[in-house]
Design an enzyme around this catalytic site. Structure first.
Site, PDB file in Angstrom:
ATOM      1  N   LYS A  34      15.549  -2.204 -47.420  1.00 16.04           N
ATOM      2  CA  LYS A  34      15.750  -0.835 -46.927  1.00 16.04           C
ATOM      3  C   LYS A  34      16.581  -0.853 -45.649  1.00 16.04           C
ATOM      4  CE  LYS A  34      11.404  -1.261 -44.470  1.00 16.04           C
ATOM      5  NZ  LYS A  34       9.953  -1.048 -44.523  1.00 16.04           N
ATOM      6  N   ARG A 132       0.258   7.846 -43.564  1.00 22.49           N
ATOM      7  CA  ARG A 132       1.677   8.137 -43.456  1.00 22.49           C
ATOM      8  C   ARG A 132       2.143   8.518 -44.849  1.00 22.49           C
ATOM      9  NH1 ARG A 132       5.508   3.183 -41.489  1.00 22.49           N
ATOM     10  NH2 ARG A 132       5.051   2.553 -43.611  1.00 22.49           N
ATOM     11  N   TYR A 254      27.419   2.759 -13.945  1.00 24.64           N
ATOM     12  CA  TYR A 254      26.930   4.127 -13.711  1.00 24.64           C
ATOM     13  C   TYR A 254      25.708   4.115 -12.804  1.00 24.64           C
ATOM     14  CZ  TYR A 254      29.828   6.066 -17.464  1.00 24.64           C
ATOM     15  OH  TYR A 254      30.877   6.469 -18.247  1.00 24.64           O
ATOM     16  N   MET A 302      28.198   3.308 -22.930  1.00 25.58           N
ATOM     17  CA  MET A 302      28.366   3.545 -24.365  1.00 25.58           C
ATOM     18  C   MET A 302      29.101   2.393 -25.057  1.00 25.58           C
ATOM     19  SD  MET A 302      30.183   6.719 -26.336  1.00 25.58           S
ATOM     20  CE  MET A 302      29.112   7.968 -25.667  1.00 25.58           C
TER      21      MET A 302
END
Ligand SMILES: *Cc1c(COP(=O)(O)O)cnc(C)c1O
Length: 363
Positions: A34, A132, A254, A302
């Site tokens: 998956k 779930r 940053y 990023m």
């Protein structure tokens, strides 16, 4: 190595991990592929596992199964999330095995049986503690009280999923095993499937007829309290774009979250949180230069991250830093990021230049 980043995925290691797990028990060993085989590329990984001898594959979504079906001739391909309204005929047309996770799924599959006038295979997922997906105890009782609900459904496998298999001493493991074993006599013809990767290491009683490892195939440690018995399958490297020298008191990145305590050499690489190199690694991760750890300094942005290579005056632009590799694997990066290795692998970005080793090469 070409390009600024390279993600090497070792299909031979994945196949070898599958064989190692399969040799641990007398039952069958499937594979969870998956989420694009945990981010490593299901189109490459699944055929490599088929070649190794794997005959049972699990994906989460129907949409994941469709492109894999032609790559896995003869193998069972099961969809863990069950059948959404309107999807049942697609399962039949593509020879997919639904994992029935609710009475609604059972009803949709029974209607499909009626439409086709023949028995159809299915896996029955009994919830033993996850709350779930999976049939609740009430739903399982309903099936027992009214066997006609399963008319024409060939329950091939009774399945459940462990909630804390990576914690061997967790009491829930045994509680779930007991609940699971109590359900088995109600489906005497069905095989059983309980263990994920870590569950396979809980002992034979957990391995059941069909184990469903995912993580361990891809080199994650299924025994977090002990050394990793699996072969590493992933290596991520990034080339240094620039190295600059900054003076004491100057800051990096940053929000100036790192201040140079001394004259420092800062190497910038082209991987950032858009590539799954998580922002939570800021000021926490390490990479390897020539086998030596170098600390990530400042914020991960990023597209870029910055490392302090002051201790390595020989480092040059174009040289590689190893971000994930045998000496510093996805589990180690996960610990630095405050997550698990699964999230590190499934986050691996699309901009990395991917390179497959061994297995079945596909262009
Ligand atoms: C993902 C998944 C697995 C595989 O789990 P790993 O911990 O990666 O081995 C097995 N069974 C189910 C139901 C799953 O969702």
């Amino acid at each position: 190595m070409t390009g600024p980043t390279a993600l090497e995925i070792d299909l031979d290691a994945i196949a070898s991990n599958w064989r190692q797990l399969d040799a641990m028990h007398p039952g069958e060993t499937g594979a969870a592929v998956k989420a694009d085989a945990y981010g490593l590329g299901a189109n490459q990984v699944a055929p490599a596992l088929l070649n190794a001898g794997c005959q049972n594959f699990f994906v989460a979504h129907l949409s994941e199964a469709l492109p894999l079906r032609p790559l896995l001739p003869g193998a069972m391909l099961a969809v863990l999330h069950g059948i959404l309204p309107g999807e049942a005929s697609e399962f039949v047309a593509r020879d997919l095995t639904p994992v029935l996770t609710s009475l609604g799924d059972v009803e949709r599959w029974r209607k499909e049986v009626t439409r086709h006038g023949r028995k159809l295979p299915a896996i029955l997922h009994a919830d033993t503690g996850m709350s779930r997906l999976g049939m609740t105890p009430t739903e399982m009782a309903a099936l027992e009280n009214d066997p006609a609900l399963l008319d024409g459904i060939d329950v091939k496998i009774l399945l459940s999923h462990l909630i804390s298999s990576e914690i061997p001493e967790a009491e829930t493991n045994f509680a779930q095993l007991q609940r699971f074993n109590a359900l088995r006599p109600k489906f005497p013809a069905a095989k059983t499937s309980l263990a994920n990767s870590a569950g396979m290491f809980l002992g034979l009683s957990f391995q059941a007829d069909l184990a469903r490892p995912g993580a361990a195939l891809y080199g994650l440690n299924p025994t977090p309290d002990a050394a990793n018995p699996m072969r590493p399958a992933v290596r991520l490297t990034a080339r240094i774009l620039q190295i600059r020298t900054i003076e004491p008191g100057e800051t990096v990145g940053y929000n100036a979250t790192w201040t140079a305590p001394r004259r420092s050499h800062i190497a910038t690489i082209a991987a950032g949180y858009a590539d799954g190199y998580l922002r939570s690694l800021s000021n926490r991760a390490t990479a390897r230069f020539d086998g030596h750890p170098v600390p990530l300094v400042g914020r991960v942005s990023m597209d870029l991250a910055t490392f302090d290579v002051t201790g390595h005056p020989d480092a040059q632009p174009g040289d590689s830093l190893e971000l994930i590799g045998p000496g510093h694997d996805a589990d180690a990066i996960a610990a630095e990021a405050g997550t698990n290795g699964y999230e590190i692998l499934t986050s691996l970005g699309r901009r990395y230049h991917r390179h497959y080793i061994g297995g079945q090469q596909t262009p």
